[in-house]
Design an enzyme around this catalytic site. Structure first.
Site, PDB file in Angstrom:
ATOM      1  N   GLY A  67      19.771  11.763 -71.637  1.00 32.59           N
ATOM      2  CA  GLY A  67      20.595  11.691 -72.831  1.00 32.59           C
ATOM      3  C   GLY A  67      21.599  10.568 -72.743  1.00 32.59           C
TER       4      GLY A  67
ATOM      5  CD  GLU B 116      38.066  -6.166 -93.849  1.00 26.36           C
ATOM      6  OE1 GLU B 116      37.206  -5.267 -93.968  1.00 26.36           O
ATOM      7  OE2 GLU B 116      38.006  -7.051 -92.979  1.00 26.36           O
TER       8      GLU B 116
ATOM      9  CG  HIS C  57      33.030  -6.029 -95.815  1.00 22.90           C
ATOM     10  ND1 HIS C  57      31.742  -6.445 -95.627  1.00 22.90           N
ATOM     11  CD2 HIS C  57      33.789  -6.759 -94.957  1.00 22.90           C
ATOM     12  CE1 HIS C  57      31.715  -7.398 -94.692  1.00 22.90           C
ATOM     13  NE2 HIS C  57      32.950  -7.615 -94.279  1.00 22.90           N
TER      14      HIS C  57
END
Length: 658
Positions: free
Chosen positions: A194, A417, A420
């Site tokens: 894992g 930003e 985005h």
């Protein structure tokens, strides 16, 4: 500590006794008198009395002063003393035993030997003891007895399937006859596979604690040394210790350090590593049985292990310990929250929904960071607000409040930003926008963070292309506002991520219409993790791959351009909100996209500056330019090559070029 004190006390006492002995022999040396002078003073009547002890003469002058001299064997000494009325007393000479004489003569050598033995024991537990200079072949495994190991399966959360797999081992260790009467044998070895931080070591420790048996733990790297044969010797010694304490559990962490495939050149073809692996194969399933010994190993690179190590009879059971789902994260949070005083508003279920892709170690770190935030504010309880701050710190990085940015650079970051956020909000199947900030965090000047509504384990072509569009939203916003020549380097990491997604779509995931569902690139198992190499493809196919990647990028770049052109007004509104509040949340973003006033963020009153101006406004007055430029997005937004759903690393750009 007590042992060292006793040793040094004995050494000090021996030294003091020897020094006192030699000191007693030299007493009176300050009043020593030559024998000729002594005889002359006797004739002159200046000597009152003497005490003769062997050849040593101690006397007193008539004025009361003491003196000492030595008789060289004068036969007329007694006549001179008696003729001059000197009072004479005599004692037999003190004789030392032969043993004392030998001890005194050999004391320096004995002292050196004792000091050497002491330091050898301190450094390595003796010449042949564990860890000593002559104990290269001794096992470095550390043993925890059943009374020292308090961890049980109740302390392991978020891995229900793995706990069920290992439940038989616990039952066998408690009652072996239950299985042996039916002719069944418990698996000789269990391999836990894992990602890091998912609780493999904790689960192995819980098995031993639940079954109340000794627990030996060692790392794979502890076997390998520069001397060939040492690792094999340590393997033999470890299993011998385990046989003496059977039934017991041996836990080998990071077994890939010693268990890599033989003959592939990995690890430099180290003979020591291969001999160590060979010895481990023999010990696990050789001529001699190891009844009652269960070997548990952990790794996150099961693909590089030797096939002989994974066959039935050795590690014949593999347990996958993956990243927890939303219910598992909630259980893990509750385990770690037991030690933390919580306020009534803390909701583990809500926190679990907002932390997709977090491992158990990440969640433990989240709880710890929340407690630290509460301690900084001198709070008695940890509130939901503290957990939100801790989550933002882990996902987006630490706020760099000391970093000042001028007004122009802050506004450009806000446009970036906002680009985005708007594209990510409008493209289909994209993760919801969680928070947008122009507060510098880590290496990034601004952050746009997305959080999925639920755990996802695979990605559709539509979702991948939506991510491509949102990644280019920041660069396109800069270009539309300031022109192509003013585009900054802040999108460098966006471009890198977008190119990687597009290449994987074409070469690995079969999501190209022109090239079809074929594998054109595969992972290079002989190199570093995550590196790839081209499969056997022709030059013409390589050219088509490049063309197809460019087509995918161009298609989504143009879509993002059109979205920002159609929402130019919302871009300005969101930019102004970022300039005013520095950080806006999902509700404000939703209001802006629906044409409503953004409103204040929930935590604005708490982080509102005294002068109601951001830290960057003062930077405009000082005209101080920031030295770095980077862009950061939600780390869950990064698509892994293997689509495993792992939490991706946060995005950061390159330093700004001056």
């Amino acid at each position: 500590m007590l042992k060292n004190v006793l040793i040094w006390t004995v050494v000090a006492m021996v030294l003091m006794s020897v020094f006192n002995h030699f000191g007693s022999q030299g007493q009176g040396s300050s009043g020593r008198l030559d024998y000729s002078d002594f005889i002359e003073m006797v004739h002159q009547g200046q000597v009152s009395s003497v005490n003769i002890e062997g050849q040593t003469i101690r006397g007193v002058y008539t004025n009361g002063d003491a003196f000492t001299t030595y008789n060289p064997g004068d036969p007329g000494l007694m006549g001179d003393l008696l003729d001059n009325q000197v009072k004479v007393s005599a004692q037999p000479p003190e004789k030392q035993s032969v043993l004392m004489q030998i001890f005194i003569s050999w004391f320096p050598m004995l002292l050196l030997i004792a000091v050497w033995i002491f330091f050898m024991r301190s450094v390595g537990g003796g010449m042949g003891g564990k860890g000593g200079p002559m104990s290269f072949g001794k096992s470095k495994a550390r043993m925890l007895t059943d009374d020292q190991n308090k961890v049980t399966l109740d302390d392991v959360a978020g891995a229900d399937e793995a706990k069920q797999e290992v439940g038989e081992i616990v039952d066998f260790l408690k009652d072996p006859s239950k299985y042996q009467n039916l002719g069944g044998n418990i698996p000789r070895g269990v391999l836990m596979v894992g990602p890091p931080g998912t609780g493999k070591t904790l689960l192995a420790k819980a098995i031993a604690g639940e079954a109340k048996v000794p627990f030996f733990t060692i790392s794979g790297s502890d076997f390998v040394e520069m001397f060939v044969g040492v690792g094999a010797s340590r393997v033999r010694d470890m299993f011998e210790q385990a046989k003496a304490h059977a039934p017991c559990i041996i836990f080998i962490d990071e077994i890939d350090a010693v268990g890599r495939s033989r003959g592939t050149g990995m690890g430099g073809g180290n003979d020591e590593r291969e001999q160590t692996l060979n010895q481990m194969l023999v010990e696990m399933d050789g001529f001699e049985g190891n009844e009652g010994i269960i070997v548990i190993a952990a790794t996150n690179r099961a693909d590089v292990l030797d096939p002989a190590l994974l066959r039935p009879g050795r590690f014949d059971r593999q347990v996958t310990v993956g990243l927890p789902d939303i219910r598992g994260r909630e259980q893990i949070l509750k385990v770690h929250m037991r030690k933390v005083p919580l306020a009534d508003d803390v909701n583990p279920s809500y926190i679990a929904r907002g932390t997709p892709g977090f491992s158990g170690a990440d969640l433990a770190n989240l709880v710890n960071e929340a407690a630290l935030f509460a301690a900084r504010e001198n709070c008695k309880l940890v509130t939901q607000k503290h957990f939100e701050k801790a989550k933002d710190k882990i996902l987006m990085g630490v706020e760099r409040k000391s970093m000042v940015m001028n007004e122009k650079e802050r506004r450009m970051t806000a446009y970036h930003e906002a680009g985005h956020a708007i594209v990510g909000y409008l493209v289909p199947e994209h993760d919801p926008v969680y928070k947008v900030s122009i507060m510098p965090r880590g290496r990034a000047l601004g952050v746009t963070m997305y959080l999925p509504e639920e755990d996802s384990y695979s990605y559709s072509k539509r979702k991948l292309e939506s991510q491509l569009s949102s990644l280019y939203g920041g660069r396109i916003a800069e270009e539309q506002i300031y022109g192509p020549d003013a585009v900054t380097t802040g999108a460098s990491n966006d471009i890198e991520r977008a190119t990687a997604i597009a290449r994987n779509m074409v070469t690995k995931w079969g999501l190209s219409d022109n090239l079809g569902p074929l594998m054109y690139e595969e992972e290079d198992k002989g190199g570093f993790m995550g590196t790839s190499r081209n499969a056997n493809v022709s030059g013409e196919i390589s050219k088509q791959i490049d063309v197809e990647i460019r087509n995918i990028i161009d298609r989504n770049y143009k879509r993002a351009q059109q979205i920002l052109l159609d929402n130019a007004e919302k871009l300005e509104i969101m930019t102004e909100a970022l300039m005013q509040y520095e950080t806006i949340d999902s509700q404000q973003i939703k209001n802006i996209m629906e044409g409503l006033p953004p409103g204040e963020p929930k935590d604005w009153q708490e982080r509102k500056p005294d002068d109601e101006s951001s830290s960057g406004s003062s930077a405009a007055e000082d005209d101080v330019e920031a030295k770095t430029d980077a862009d950061s997005d939600n780390k869950d937004d990064l698509v892994k090559d293997d689509l495993s759903g792992d939490k991706a690393e946060s995005d950061s750009g390159e330093p700004k070029l001056h």
